[in-house]
Design a protein around this motif. Structure first.
Motif, PDB file in Angstrom:
ATOM      1  N   ILE A 179       0.744  -3.062   2.976  1.00  0.00           N
ATOM      2  CA  ILE A 179       0.789  -3.517   1.816  1.00  0.00           C
ATOM      3  C   ILE A 179       2.316  -4.351   1.916  1.00  0.00           C
ATOM      4  O   ILE A 179       3.030  -4.084   2.912  1.00  0.00           O
ATOM      5  CB  ILE A 179       1.147  -2.473   0.392  1.00  0.00           C
ATOM      6  CG1 ILE A 179       2.146  -1.532   0.711  1.00  0.00           C
ATOM      7  CG2 ILE A 179      -0.215  -2.033   0.428  1.00  0.00           C
ATOM      8  CD1 ILE A 179       2.466  -0.598  -0.492  1.00  0.00           C
ATOM      9  N   GLY A 180       2.257  -5.553   1.340  1.00  0.00           N
ATOM     10  CA  GLY A 180       3.702  -6.326   1.205  1.00  0.00           C
ATOM     11  C   GLY A 180       3.410  -7.539   0.500  1.00  0.00           C
ATOM     12  O   GLY A 180       2.418  -8.038   0.295  1.00  0.00           O
ATOM     13  N   PRO A 181       4.471  -8.318   0.240  1.00  0.00           N
ATOM     14  CA  PRO A 181       4.082  -9.640  -0.442  1.00  0.00           C
ATOM     15  C   PRO A 181       3.609 -10.626   0.407  1.00  0.00           C
ATOM     16  O   PRO A 181       2.809 -11.754  -0.120  1.00  0.00           O
ATOM     17  CB  PRO A 181       5.879 -10.027  -0.687  1.00  0.00           C
ATOM     18  CG  PRO A 181       6.574  -9.505   0.308  1.00  0.00           C
ATOM     19  CD  PRO A 181       5.915  -8.092   0.266  1.00  0.00           C
ATOM     20  N   ASN A 182       3.534 -10.678   1.588  1.00  0.00           N
ATOM     21  CA  ASN A 182       2.694 -11.498   2.429  1.00  0.00           C
ATOM     22  C   ASN A 182       1.026 -11.148   2.432  1.00  0.00           C
ATOM     23  O   ASN A 182       0.544 -12.144   2.911  1.00  0.00           O
ATOM     24  CB  ASN A 182       3.373 -11.657   3.996  1.00  0.00           C
ATOM     25  CG  ASN A 182       2.990 -10.086   4.418  1.00  0.00           C
ATOM     26  OD1 ASN A 182       3.371  -9.144   4.027  1.00  0.00           O
ATOM     27  ND2 ASN A 182       2.628 -10.340   5.981  1.00  0.00           N
ATOM     28  N   LEU A 183       0.874 -10.020   1.925  1.00  0.00           N
ATOM     29  CA  LEU A 183      -0.505  -9.665   1.920  1.00  0.00           C
ATOM     30  C   LEU A 183      -0.958  -9.937   0.395  1.00  0.00           C
ATOM     31  O   LEU A 183      -1.949  -9.119   0.044  1.00  0.00           O
ATOM     32  CB  LEU A 183      -0.567  -8.307   2.277  1.00  0.00           C
ATOM     33  CG  LEU A 183      -0.355  -8.042   3.936  1.00  0.00           C
ATOM     34  CD1 LEU A 183      -0.166  -6.548   4.284  1.00  0.00           C
ATOM     35  CD2 LEU A 183      -1.147  -9.062   4.724  1.00  0.00           C
ATOM     36  N   ALA A 184      -0.276 -10.588  -0.384  1.00  0.00           N
ATOM     37  CA  ALA A 184      -0.769 -10.649  -2.018  1.00  0.00           C
ATOM     38  C   ALA A 184      -1.988 -11.299  -1.988  1.00  0.00           C
ATOM     39  O   ALA A 184      -2.615 -11.350  -3.214  1.00  0.00           O
ATOM     40  CB  ALA A 184       0.466 -11.304  -2.721  1.00  0.00           C
ATOM     41  N   TYR A 185      -2.397 -11.974  -1.184  1.00  0.00           N
ATOM     42  CA  TYR A 185      -3.962 -13.072  -1.309  1.00  0.00           C
ATOM     43  C   TYR A 185      -5.120 -11.787  -1.478  1.00  0.00           C
ATOM     44  O   TYR A 185      -6.015 -12.336  -1.948  1.00  0.00           O
ATOM     45  CB  TYR A 185      -4.165 -13.352   0.237  1.00  0.00           C
ATOM     46  CG  TYR A 185      -4.545 -12.589   1.240  1.00  0.00           C
ATOM     47  CD1 TYR A 185      -5.800 -12.290   1.392  1.00  0.00           C
ATOM     48  CD2 TYR A 185      -3.646 -12.071   1.917  1.00  0.00           C
ATOM     49  CE1 TYR A 185      -6.325 -11.566   2.187  1.00  0.00           C
ATOM     50  CE2 TYR A 185      -4.237 -11.125   3.265  1.00  0.00           C
ATOM     51  CZ  TYR A 185      -5.496 -11.018   3.154  1.00  0.00           C
ATOM     52  OH  TYR A 185      -5.917  -9.971   4.243  1.00  0.00           O
ATOM     53  N   GLU A 238      -9.020   5.936  -2.151  1.00  0.00           N
ATOM     54  CA  GLU A 238      -9.347   6.818  -3.469  1.00  0.00           C
ATOM     55  C   GLU A 238      -7.983   7.054  -3.853  1.00  0.00           C
ATOM     56  O   GLU A 238      -7.063   7.713  -3.413  1.00  0.00           O
ATOM     57  CB  GLU A 238     -10.000   8.004  -3.155  1.00  0.00           C
ATOM     58  CG  GLU A 238     -10.874   8.558  -4.192  1.00  0.00           C
ATOM     59  CD  GLU A 238     -12.303   7.949  -4.356  1.00  0.00           C
ATOM     60  OE1 GLU A 238     -12.837   8.274  -5.497  1.00  0.00           O
ATOM     61  OE2 GLU A 238     -12.721   7.116  -3.423  1.00  0.00           O
ATOM     62  N   ASN A 239      -8.066   7.340  -5.398  1.00  0.00           N
ATOM     63  CA  ASN A 239      -6.895   7.572  -6.401  1.00  0.00           C
ATOM     64  C   ASN A 239      -5.653   6.845  -6.012  1.00  0.00           C
ATOM     65  O   ASN A 239      -4.529   7.605  -5.987  1.00  0.00           O
ATOM     66  CB  ASN A 239      -6.924   9.121  -6.170  1.00  0.00           C
ATOM     67  CG  ASN A 239      -7.975   9.718  -6.731  1.00  0.00           C
ATOM     68  OD1 ASN A 239      -8.752   9.466  -7.640  1.00  0.00           O
ATOM     69  ND2 ASN A 239      -8.287  10.950  -6.025  1.00  0.00           N
ATOM     70  N   GLU A 240      -5.733   5.682  -5.799  1.00  0.00           N
ATOM     71  CA  GLU A 240      -4.434   4.918  -5.591  1.00  0.00           C
ATOM     72  C   GLU A 240      -4.001   4.170  -6.599  1.00  0.00           C
ATOM     73  O   GLU A 240      -4.936   3.828  -7.722  1.00  0.00           O
ATOM     74  CB  GLU A 240      -4.766   3.760  -4.382  1.00  0.00           C
ATOM     75  CG  GLU A 240      -4.606   4.565  -3.008  1.00  0.00           C
ATOM     76  CD  GLU A 240      -3.240   4.848  -2.411  1.00  0.00           C
ATOM     77  OE1 GLU A 240      -2.127   4.706  -3.170  1.00  0.00           O
ATOM     78  OE2 GLU A 240      -3.298   5.652  -1.493  1.00  0.00           O
ATOM     79  N   PRO A 241      -2.849   3.300  -7.130  1.00  0.00           N
ATOM     80  CA  PRO A 241      -2.772   2.779  -8.103  1.00  0.00           C
ATOM     81  C   PRO A 241      -3.549   1.341  -8.200  1.00  0.00           C
ATOM     82  O   PRO A 241      -4.019   0.783  -7.121  1.00  0.00           O
ATOM     83  CB  PRO A 241      -1.245   2.155  -8.107  1.00  0.00           C
ATOM     84  CG  PRO A 241      -0.651   3.526  -7.175  1.00  0.00           C
ATOM     85  CD  PRO A 241      -1.564   3.919  -6.331  1.00  0.00           C
ATOM     86  N   TYR A 242      -4.024   0.932  -9.260  1.00  0.00           N
ATOM     87  CA  TYR A 242      -4.929  -0.106  -9.426  1.00  0.00           C
ATOM     88  C   TYR A 242      -4.087  -1.394  -8.729  1.00  0.00           C
ATOM     89  O   TYR A 242      -2.915  -1.665  -8.852  1.00  0.00           O
ATOM     90  CB  TYR A 242      -4.979  -0.539 -10.947  1.00  0.00           C
ATOM     91  CG  TYR A 242      -6.130   0.434 -11.532  1.00  0.00           C
ATOM     92  CD1 TYR A 242      -7.291  -0.003 -11.663  1.00  0.00           C
ATOM     93  CD2 TYR A 242      -5.634   1.477 -12.225  1.00  0.00           C
ATOM     94  CE1 TYR A 242      -8.321   0.638 -12.574  1.00  0.00           C
ATOM     95  CE2 TYR A 242      -6.525   2.409 -12.679  1.00  0.00           C
ATOM     96  CZ  TYR A 242      -8.099   1.903 -12.954  1.00  0.00           C
ATOM     97  OH  TYR A 242      -8.686   2.822 -13.496  1.00  0.00           O
ATOM     98  N   PHE A 243      -5.165  -2.033  -7.951  1.00  0.00           N
ATOM     99  CA  PHE A 243      -4.659  -3.288  -7.493  1.00  0.00           C
ATOM    100  C   PHE A 243      -3.460  -3.056  -6.429  1.00  0.00           C
ATOM    101  O   PHE A 243      -2.405  -3.961  -6.647  1.00  0.00           O
ATOM    102  CB  PHE A 243      -4.622  -4.392  -8.153  1.00  0.00           C
ATOM    103  CG  PHE A 243      -5.847  -4.595  -9.008  1.00  0.00           C
ATOM    104  CD1 PHE A 243      -6.649  -5.462  -8.401  1.00  0.00           C
ATOM    105  CD2 PHE A 243      -5.860  -4.159 -10.452  1.00  0.00           C
ATOM    106  CE1 PHE A 243      -7.976  -5.750  -9.185  1.00  0.00           C
ATOM    107  CE2 PHE A 243      -7.127  -4.334 -11.052  1.00  0.00           C
ATOM    108  CZ  PHE A 243      -8.139  -5.178 -10.530  1.00  0.00           C
ATOM    109  N   LYS A 244      -3.214  -2.006  -5.685  1.00  0.00           N
ATOM    110  CA  LYS A 244      -2.090  -1.731  -5.057  1.00  0.00           C
ATOM    111  C   LYS A 244      -1.799  -2.632  -3.913  1.00  0.00           C
ATOM    112  O   LYS A 244      -0.421  -2.981  -3.474  1.00  0.00           O
ATOM    113  CB  LYS A 244      -2.073  -0.217  -4.500  1.00  0.00           C
ATOM    114  CG  LYS A 244      -0.689   0.082  -3.865  1.00  0.00           C
ATOM    115  CD  LYS A 244      -0.861   1.639  -3.190  1.00  0.00           C
ATOM    116  CE  LYS A 244       0.267   2.066  -2.499  1.00  0.00           C
ATOM    117  NZ  LYS A 244       0.399   3.461  -2.236  1.00  0.00           N
ATOM    118  N   GLY A 245      -2.807  -3.247  -3.388  1.00  0.00           N
ATOM    119  CA  GLY A 245      -2.504  -4.288  -2.241  1.00  0.00           C
ATOM    120  C   GLY A 245      -2.911  -4.065  -1.016  1.00  0.00           C
ATOM    121  O   GLY A 245      -2.908  -4.878  -0.216  1.00  0.00           O
TER     122      GLY A 245
END
Length: 573
Positions: free
Chosen positions: A345-351, A390-397
């Motif tokens: 995850i990371g800001p560069n993967l926000a697509y 599974e069971n991760e925050p919504y739209f975690k990235g």
């Protein structure tokens, strides 16, 4: 010249209003003309999109994973494939990032094999119930067989170096005879459980990205190339002992594999088989991986790297085409993605959660066909290494198709593809970026606005995308689609439109509009679930067609995909 029919200009006011996009900072729209000749076939339409995969096999049997497996199976029942790592890894089946296990193999106190197919059966049964077939990845190494069993399980998490995943699971077997018997017993068990006719339709390949450890000794297989070739020979001999007509191949190298892939092919064609001592080893398909250049942050926005992915695909196809024996073989791009790490995850993967993932893929897949046509190879599949956590925050990235049971826009792109059939037909666009230009420098100047079209029985499907590597606001494209080559005596057609953009087929936008709730109410969840489905614009509607010609017009924002279905009854003579 016959007059072009204007009946498909979305004369219905409601339909015209429904396709208006969000404002784009006051920038004037630009015109695009796309010509489609429905009478000019350029090759078969192959549903190459129907391959998916994940590091974590156990998610498939959990609540949201099972739901998503069902949705994938519905894309093309009986023809969707799923590839997963860790099918032979030791453990109790508890998933983690880049981890899963089935405990298929242990040994008793006397060192005798103990086979346990319980967890594997649960995984494959879930696929089978959804009409999905396994793309069987034979790996990784059970703890009792690893030459380096301790430490065995990694504890990687997002942000850790990729090398931290290397542990005892990534080593060759200490006893090839035991490994061989494990693979045989597994394949035989699959025959007993699912039937010979079924398992002959599966893909069977050995390991994953074994070339990553060939030079450094640290990777998915901590061994030189010759050791992988030995592992391949033993594994394939065992599969073929249980399933004589099994579809076997590989090697699912990281990237195109370069010389490592060439050496693998040469070994299969002319090398000495480690098991039989004879020349060669069966190979029925060739596979490698292709990722886009790692997305970056430029002036505060995400920049994608489509050109990097297409260059790798071109190199992989070139390797396959270099040998007359492999040139006609089916090719599966065993992981085909905009970046290299699904769990990261990371800001560069926000697509990932929005429409950019869909528009990138829409622009990529037609170029994969173009490269295959150019090199004369047999492209069979492009596997999206995207599933769910599974069971991760919504739209975690993470790079996923759904989050907590809520589908992302990228899954709706695959739903669009599922409507296509028949032959690919000729398309030209005034704003298409040439394939060679994308491979050289990406889509960094003018945006890429073009289309993919297929003609089936009484049905023309047209996918139109507006893509740019830079995820910044830009002007809309005012697209005029000129369709020719429809049946000459056709007088009326029904047309429908589907859309993926910021405000359509996009649960991420709805979630943000709700205030990004981490514990949505049942009503909010239902609203997001609905927003995660492929949205049809107003219609369908009917309109006359004249002399086999029709014209459609649509305004398409940047990073959006629209999809038209034009269908008709068999015209009377």
């Amino acid at each position: 010249m016959q007059p072009v029919c204007r009946c498909l200009l979305f004369a219905l006011g409601a339909l015209a209003q429904s396709v208006q996009a969000q404002p784009t900072a006051g920038t004037a729209a630009f015109p695009v003309t796309i010509d489609i000749d429905a009478a000019k076939s350029i090759g078969d339409w192959k549903p190459i999109y129907r391959f998916f995969g994940a590091d974590e096999p156990n998610y498939a049997t959990m609540k949201d994973g099972k739901k998503l497996i069902g949705e994938l199976g519905a894309l093309r029942p009986g023809e969707v494939y799923f590839r997963a790592h860790n099918l032979l890894t030791s453990g109790d089946g508890t998933p983690a990032y880049k981890w899963g296990s089935t405990n298929a193999y242990t040994e008793d106190a006397q060192g005798q094999p103990v086979y346990n197919w319980t967890i594997l059966d649960k995984i494959f049964d879930t696929y089978h119930a959804a009409g999905i077939k396994p793309y069987v990845e034979i790996g990784f190494m059970p703890k009792a067989l690893s030459i380096h069993p301790e430490p065995y399980q990694h504890h990687w998490k997002p942000g850790d170096p990729a090398s931290d995943i290397v542990a005892g699971w990534a080593y060759p077997p200490k006893d090839y005879n035991k490994w061989s018997e494990l693979v045989y017993q597994w394949a035989k068990h699959c025959v007993d459980r699912y039937g010979m006719a079924e398992v002959e339709k599966w893909y069977w390949e050995v390991w994953n990205e074994a070339n990553t450890g060939a030079q450094s000794g640290v990777g998915y297989l901590c061994a030189p190339a010759a050791e992988y070739q030995k592992l391949y020979d033993y594994s394939i001999a065992s599969v073929r002992r249980a399933i004589p007509n099994a579809k076997v191949g590989g090697a699912d190298a990281a990237g195109d594999g370069g010389q490592w892939s060439r050496d693998f092919i040469k070994h299969c064609l002319t090398g000495t088989n480690y098991v039989t001592g004879q020349t060669g080893t069966p190979i029925n398909f060739f596979s490698f991986h292709a990722k886009g250049s790692t997305p970056t942050i430029v002036d505060g926005h995400v920049r994608m790297g489509l050109g990097g992915q297409l260059r790798t695909i071109n190199n992989g196809f070139t390797i396959a085409a270099s040998y007359p024996q492999t040139k006609p073989l089916p090719i599966v791009i065993g992981e085909s993605d905009p970046d290299g790490c699904a769990a990261c995850i990371g800001p560069n993967l926000a697509y990932r959660p929005g429409p950019l993932f869909a528009s990138y893929t829409a622009a990529c897949i037609p170029r994969e066909f173009e490269l295959a046509d150019r090199l004369g190879v047999n492209l069979e599949g492009a596997l999206s290494w995207s599933f769910e956590f599974e069971n991760e925050p919504y739209f975690k990235g993470q790079r996923v198709l759904a989050t907590n049971g809520i589908d992302l826009p990228i899954l709706n792109l695959f739903r669009m593809y599922s409507k296509m059939e028949g032959q690919r037909v000729a398309v030209s666009s005034t704003n298409a970026v040439a394939l060679n230009d994308i491979m050289r420098s990406g889509v960094r100047g003018a945006p890429d606005v073009s289309a993919l079209a297929t003609l089936g029985k009484n049905k023309l499907c047209v996918m139109v995308w507006h893509y740019h590597d830079d995820d910044v606001p830009g002007p809309e494209a005012n697209v005029t689609l000129n369709v020719t080559g429809l049946p000459a005596n056709l007088t009326q057609a029904k047309f429908s439109q589907y859309r993926i953009d910021e405000n359509h087929s996009n649960a991420f936008t709805v979630w943000k509009q709700m205030g990004s709730p981490e514990k949505p109410t049942p009503e909010q969840y239902a609203q997001m679930e609905k927003a995660g489905q492929l949205q049809q614009m107003d219609g369908p509607a009917t309109a006359p067609v004249t002399d086999g010609k029709a014209t459609l017009q649509v305004s398409l924002p940047r990073q959006a995909v629209t999809f038209f279905v034009i269908d008709w009854a068999t015209p009377s003579s």
